[in-house]
Design a protein around this motif. Structure first.
Motif, mmCIF file in Angstrom:
data_model
loop_
_atom_site.group_PDB
_atom_site.id
_atom_site.type_symbol
_atom_site.label_atom_id
_atom_site.label_comp_id
_atom_site.label_asym_id
_atom_site.label_seq_id
_atom_site.Cartn_x
_atom_site.Cartn_y
_atom_site.Cartn_z
ATOM 1 N N LEU A 1 0.853 -1.194 0.000
ATOM 2 C CA LEU A 1 0.000 0.000 0.000
ATOM 3 C C LEU A 1 0.886 1.240 0.000
ATOM 4 C CD1 LEU A 1 -2.773 1.415 0.409
ATOM 5 C CD2 LEU A 1 -2.502 1.006 2.874
ATOM 6 N N HIS A 2 0.968 1.899 -1.169
ATOM 7 C CA HIS A 2 1.787 3.106 -1.280
ATOM 8 C C HIS A 2 0.985 4.283 -0.714
ATOM 9 C CE1 HIS A 2 5.332 5.090 -2.708
ATOM 10 N NE2 HIS A 2 4.700 5.891 -3.534
ATOM 11 N N HIS A 3 1.730 5.345 -0.303
ATOM 12 C CA HIS A 3 1.044 6.436 0.411
ATOM 13 C C HIS A 3 0.108 7.245 -0.485
ATOM 14 C CE1 HIS A 3 3.910 9.181 -1.435
ATOM 15 N NE2 HIS A 3 4.869 8.349 -1.061
ATOM 16 N N ASP A 4 0.285 7.154 -1.825
ATOM 17 C CA ASP A 4 -0.573 7.947 -2.707
ATOM 18 C C ASP A 4 -1.802 7.175 -3.188
ATOM 19 O OD1 ASP A 4 0.449 6.155 -4.487
ATOM 20 O OD2 ASP A 4 1.293 7.638 -5.872
ATOM 21 N N ALA A 5 -2.033 5.991 -2.635
ATOM 22 C CA ALA A 5 -3.179 5.189 -3.076
ATOM 23 C C ALA A 5 -4.488 5.859 -2.672
ATOM 24 C CB ALA A 5 -3.100 3.784 -2.479
ATOM 25 N N ASP A 6 -5.521 5.607 -3.453
ATOM 26 C CA ASP A 6 -6.864 6.087 -3.132
ATOM 27 C C ASP A 6 -7.358 5.330 -1.887
ATOM 28 O OD1 ASP A 6 -9.499 7.436 -4.326
ATOM 29 O OD2 ASP A 6 -10.015 5.415 -3.618
ATOM 30 N N ALA A 7 -7.855 6.079 -0.888
ATOM 31 C CA ALA A 7 -8.186 5.454 0.395
ATOM 32 C C ALA A 7 -9.353 4.479 0.270
ATOM 33 C CB ALA A 7 -8.503 6.534 1.435
ATOM 34 N N LYS A 8 -10.374 4.843 -0.490
ATOM 35 C CA LYS A 8 -11.516 3.939 -0.641
ATOM 36 C C LYS A 8 -11.109 2.681 -1.404
ATOM 37 C CE LYS A 8 -16.210 3.389 -2.349
ATOM 38 N NZ LYS A 8 -15.840 2.130 -2.979
ATOM 39 N N MET A 9 -10.298 2.885 -2.463
ATOM 40 C CA MET A 9 -9.798 1.724 -3.209
ATOM 41 C C MET A 9 -9.025 0.778 -2.295
ATOM 42 S SD MET A 9 -7.134 1.555 -6.431
ATOM 43 C CE MET A 9 -8.026 2.653 -7.504
ATOM 44 N N ALA A 10 -8.240 1.360 -1.399
ATOM 45 C CA ALA A 10 -7.443 0.542 -0.480
ATOM 46 C C ALA A 10 -8.351 -0.326 0.387
ATOM 47 C CB ALA A 10 -6.553 1.431 0.382
ATOM 48 N N VAL A 11 -9.406 0.270 0.917
ATOM 49 C CA VAL A 11 -10.345 -0.497 1.743
ATOM 50 C C VAL A 11 -10.951 -1.630 0.912
ATOM 51 C CG1 VAL A 11 -12.555 -0.429 2.964
ATOM 52 C CG2 VAL A 11 -10.884 1.415 3.305
ATOM 53 N N ASP A 12 -11.490 -1.281 -0.261
ATOM 54 C CA ASP A 12 -12.169 -2.278 -1.095
ATOM 55 C C ASP A 12 -11.244 -3.436 -1.482
ATOM 56 O OD1 ASP A 12 -14.401 -0.686 -0.991
ATOM 57 O OD2 ASP A 12 -14.183 0.119 -3.033
ATOM 58 N N VAL A 13 -10.087 -3.084 -2.005
ATOM 59 C CA VAL A 13 -9.202 -4.118 -2.577
ATOM 60 C C VAL A 13 -8.588 -4.978 -1.472
ATOM 61 C CG1 VAL A 13 -7.035 -4.495 -3.838
ATOM 62 C CG2 VAL A 13 -8.733 -2.870 -4.716
ATOM 63 N N ILE A 14 -8.195 -4.366 -0.363
ATOM 64 C CA ILE A 14 -7.559 -5.148 0.697
ATOM 65 C C ILE A 14 -8.585 -6.051 1.388
ATOM 66 C CG2 ILE A 14 -6.312 -5.004 2.897
ATOM 67 C CD1 ILE A 14 -5.034 -2.357 1.727
ATOM 68 N N VAL A 15 -9.779 -5.531 1.633
ATOM 69 C CA VAL A 15 -10.825 -6.379 2.241
ATOM 70 C C VAL A 15 -11.155 -7.551 1.325
ATOM 71 C CG1 VAL A 15 -13.276 -6.458 2.885
ATOM 72 C CG2 VAL A 15 -11.827 -4.596 3.723
ATOM 73 N N ASP A 16 -11.294 -7.302 0.023
ATOM 74 C CA ASP A 16 -11.597 -8.380 -0.926
ATOM 75 C C ASP A 16 -10.461 -9.400 -0.968
ATOM 76 O OD1 ASP A 16 -13.504 -9.167 -3.289
ATOM 77 O OD2 ASP A 16 -11.506 -9.260 -4.173
ATOM 78 N N SER A 17 -9.232 -8.901 -1.045
ATOM 79 C CA SER A 17 -8.068 -9.797 -1.152
ATOM 80 C C SER A 17 -7.977 -10.720 0.068
ATOM 81 C CB SER A 17 -6.772 -8.984 -1.269
ATOM 82 O OG SER A 17 -6.755 -8.223 -2.459
ATOM 83 N N LYS A 18 -8.322 -10.161 1.242
ATOM 84 C CA LYS A 18 -8.194 -10.959 2.469
ATOM 85 C C LYS A 18 -9.418 -11.813 2.747
ATOM 86 C CE LYS A 18 -6.695 -13.022 5.240
ATOM 87 N NZ LYS A 18 -5.456 -13.763 5.399
ATOM 88 N N THR A 19 -10.626 -11.259 2.530
ATOM 89 C CA THR A 19 -11.813 -11.934 3.074
ATOM 90 C C THR A 19 -12.718 -12.608 2.047
ATOM 91 O OG1 THR A 19 -13.289 -10.004 2.968
ATOM 92 C CG2 THR A 19 -11.864 -10.170 4.904
ATOM 93 N N ASP A 20 -12.507 -12.385 0.746
ATOM 94 C CA ASP A 20 -13.429 -12.956 -0.247
ATOM 95 C C ASP A 20 -13.460 -14.479 -0.123
ATOM 96 O OD1 ASP A 20 -15.203 -12.801 -2.551
ATOM 97 O OD2 ASP A 20 -13.545 -13.610 -3.721
ATOM 98 N N TYR A 21 -12.298 -15.087 0.153
ATOM 99 C CA TYR A 21 -12.212 -16.545 0.353
ATOM 100 C C TYR A 21 -10.869 -16.811 1.023
ATOM 101 C CZ TYR A 21 -12.541 -21.579 -0.835
ATOM 102 O OH TYR A 21 -12.596 -22.948 -0.790
ATOM 103 N N PRO A 22 -10.826 -16.669 2.348
ATOM 104 C CA PRO A 22 -9.532 -16.672 3.047
ATOM 105 C C PRO A 22 -8.733 -17.968 2.881
ATOM 106 C CG PRO A 22 -11.294 -15.904 4.495
ATOM 107 C CD PRO A 22 -11.952 -16.431 3.261
ATOM 108 N N ALA A 23 -9.417 -19.089 2.581
ATOM 109 C CA ALA A 23 -8.697 -20.365 2.474
ATOM 110 C C ALA A 23 -8.054 -20.554 1.102
ATOM 111 C CB ALA A 23 -9.651 -21.514 2.764
ATOM 112 N N ALA A 24 -8.259 -19.612 0.180
ATOM 113 C CA ALA A 24 -7.725 -19.775 -1.178
ATOM 114 C C ALA A 24 -6.246 -19.386 -1.235
ATOM 115 C CB ALA A 24 -8.520 -18.922 -2.156
ATOM 116 N N CYS A 25 -5.553 -19.966 -2.209
ATOM 117 C CA CYS A 25 -4.127 -19.678 -2.342
ATOM 118 C C CYS A 25 -3.875 -18.245 -2.804
ATOM 119 C CB CYS A 25 -3.457 -20.659 -3.296
ATOM 120 S SG CYS A 25 -4.111 -20.591 -4.971
ATOM 121 N N ASN A 26 -4.868 -17.610 -3.410
ATOM 122 C CA ASN A 26 -4.673 -16.229 -3.872
ATOM 123 C C ASN A 26 -5.198 -15.196 -2.865
ATOM 124 O OD1 ASN A 26 -7.391 -16.508 -4.197
ATOM 125 N ND2 ASN A 26 -7.373 -16.479 -6.444
ATOM 126 N N ALA A 27 -5.484 -15.636 -1.643
ATOM 127 C CA ALA A 27 -5.898 -14.693 -0.592
ATOM 128 C C ALA A 27 -4.668 -13.970 -0.045
ATOM 129 C CB ALA A 27 -6.611 -15.440 0.536
#
Lengths: 447, 447
Positions: free
Chosen positions: B238-264
């Motif tokens: 997460l770079h400091h110039d990232a869009d804050a809302k995008m950061a929330v959306d993308v990080i939550v999805d990456s972690k919680t969409d399917y936590p047991a998956a290899c791409n989590a």
């Protein structure tokens, strides 16, 4: 390049670190390093030839007391006419090749603003073990730098002093470039090889050139993939409708152009209807080139009226599984293309196999049925070669079934990576439920 | 398909022989076999569900006495709504994909009438070891037949009766097609796996799906290449110039969409200048989804005013090398993109890594510097998937550095071969001497 006295682990770790820097360099930066190496080697010609003379002196003694094959002695000599200049030209040739890194071969719009690209990238760290030919080190260093791979090099021990001298020059030349010095490392002791083969954390691919024993040793010991062919047992199937003159030309070339090469012919399969019509002229031409024929009963019978019977011997079953690498050819009679295919798939080494026939249909049956990296119709097996294929250069010929297969040029030293650029898309937004988006999967043009 | 009671060697040898027939079949013949399998499975729905019920009964007992994970029980159930139909549709989907075999990607005129083509061809025999999900056997058999590879299949033991029932149906269906019955073989005993891993003469590639332990076991034991990923330790920077809302959306999805998956997502690297501006909102969103954060001192300090302190714990060094596969995320503060790259290359598993930044230049630095199969800019790590990439289907995701890398679709189940057609050319005619011919190396169009 560094001439490493470090532990194998330290050397491999340093190569890995450098490989990531190398992967970020532009092709201009990599080409500039090749220019620097070229010029430095050109300027250091006298020093390198002096080191080479030391190798030659030692090798001469070993040859005289029978410890070294005279053909190896000949290959060591860098002062032979044109050899040093060929080495320099080889670096220029690699510099002139197109950049193998960053080539896009898949470009897909997954959704609005969500773009997938597959592009080539370097493999990482290569461990290349090669024969005692002093010029090869410059060639391999060039290939590694051009393809943005780090490399650990181990050359044949008879060239040690030449290798050291060349490595020292290359190392100094790299200092003025953006290519990290640790990207290319030379190890000079054979003891270092086995520990390196275990370091799969740092080394991504092993490329053994040289004897079948060396390749098999690496295949057994390595914890990472090994690229190389252990055997080149090439076969040619002579169908009864083949042109007789073409048969003589192609078979003689395949067998005798360079019998010690991996792409030389070792087994000739003859359709029974070609035994009396085509085989005798082929056999006479081969025998006149000094080839001994190991024949099954039917083909031996077909050649019984030829005058040169000392060159016509009965074959054993073992002859059909032997890579002679010499002026010897095994001949077997078959009654159909499918019998030839079956023989090749069972006895061959999946390197290069050829068919001579006037029929496209028979050729297609053969080409589809044979399990080999290279399959030639009406052409010599000797064309299996990176230079002849137009790859500019090759690091070897692979009979692997995955990754690079056949002659391996710069492209074989790359792998691909997938990149996506988006504007914050999340996977949970896609699917079949209500309010979910569908993927577009539109193929975009590749520039 | 045969349900083999033969020795591993006999089964592998039969698969090899069949693979050569399979390689000669037209795509129509292969597609017809997929139709036959589809229709036969559709007609045998009741029998297969009855066999599946037997598996479920046994599994229920194992779940009750704690021997089996309830999530595995759930995956076994082929009678769940839509699952059988999805299996049938999966076969149709593979049938609908373009033929991956015979695609020409290099076409060169070496000289007049001497034409080189590189084209895709099947790998040969695959050994595919997969989890206890009954529908997977139909999917994998379809992929193998479509790509003209023979396959030996070993499924998770909890699905044995379902597998046997499906295999019997597929076997009978293939009898009316041109695909040899031995092309797809099912082995049902775990004992057979280790002997099969030694049969490099017959088996060309191992594809283990399932646990990391299984993959590592295959990598250690196999005498042939292994395609697969042992770990999916994905990171996001997460770079400091990232869009804050995008950061929330993308990080939550990456972690919680399917936590047991290899791409989590497993590790979040935060630029120090984003600690107070972006991280708190990201952390709150993650915690509200039940995620526990393992933080380094700086990031923990930055989150000290959040109310949910029980979900914010100090990290250990080990957390940055752990694939949690759970609602846990390791967080580390970095002071630059290059520190993030260095962390990922040292701790990651070279699977999928992402960056959030508004700057193309920073993104390029990251994408070039990270050593991973998949690299995403402003998009969720969860997009790493064959279906999402538009490959139609996947056999797995590879973190190998050679051959297929990333999501592996039909294309990853092929390799290439070189074909030459000529009219009797010989290699000795070419070279630099007088009267010798030069190669033309003209690139011809690819149809």
């Amino acid at each position: 390049m560094s001439l490493t006295n470090a532990s194998p682990e330290a050397a491999a770790k340093a190569a890995k670190t450098s490989s990531r820097t190398l992967a970020t360099l532009s092709v201009d930066a990599r080409n500039s390093a090749l220019d620097a190496i070229h010029d430095a080697l050109s300027n250091a010609r006298e020093d390198i030839l002096a080191a080479n003379a030391t190798d030659l002196e030692l090798a001469k003694k070993s040859t005289e007391n029978g410890e070294l094959n005279p053909s190896i002695y000949k290959r060591l000599d860098l002062s032979r006419k044109g050899k040093f200049d060929d080495m320099l030209q080889g670096i220029k040739d690699v510099r002139g090749l197109a950049d193998p890194v960053g080539r896009v071969d898949l470009h897909t719009e997954l959704d609005d603003g969500l773009i997938l690209q597959r592009q080539t990238c370097p493999i990482g760290v290569l461990l290349i073990i090669f024969e005692a030919r002093p010029e090869v080190i410059a060639n391999i260093a060039s290939l590694a730098i051009k393809s943005a791979n780090a490399a650990i090099l181990k050359g044949g021990k008879e060239s040690t002093e030449s290798f050291k001298a060349i490595a020292t020059v290359i190392s100094k030349a790299l200092e003025s470039t953006q290519v990290p010095n640790d990207s290319i490392q030379l190890v000079t002791t054979r003891d270092a090889v086995d520990p390196l083969l275990e370091l799969s954390e740092y080394i991504d691919l092993v490329i053994p050139r040289g004897s079948n024993d060396l390749v098999r040793h690496c295949q057994r010991k390595a914890h990472m993939p090994v690229l190389g062919h252990a055997d080149g047992l090439c076969s040619l199937y002579l169908h009864h409708d083949a042109d007789a003159k073409m048969a003589v030309d192609v078979i003689v070339d395949s067998k005798t152009d360079y019998p010690a090469a991996c792409n030389a012919l070792e087994t000739l399969l003859v359709h029974e209807d070609a035994l009396s019509s085509i085989l005798p002229a082929v056999a006479s031409a081969l025998i006149s080139k000094g080839v001994t024929l190991k024949c099954d009963p039917k083909s031996k019978q077909a050649l019984s009226s030829l005058p040169e019977q000392t060159h016509i011997q009965p074959s054993t079953e073992q002859d059909y599984s032997t890579e002679f690498l010499d002026l010897i050819l095994a001949i077997r009679t078959v009654s159909s293309p499918s019998e030839a295919i079956e023989h090749i798939n069972t006895h061959g080494s999946h390197h290069t196999d050829a068919i001579l026939t006037a029929s496209k249909q028979v050729a297609d049956t053969f080409l589809n049925g044979v399990d080999a990296a290279c399959k030639f119709w009406n052409a010599s097996t000797r064309f299996c070669d990176g230079m002849r294929f137009g790859f500019g250069t090759e690091v070897g010929i692979s009979t692997n079934k995955v990754h690079a297969r056949g002659p391996v040029g710069l492209e074989g030293l790359t792998i691909h990576e997938y990149r996506i650029s988006g504007n914050g898309q999340v996977a949970a937004a896609y699917g079949s439920g209500s309010g979910k988006r569908a993927y577009k999967h539109v193929r975009l043009p590749i520039n």
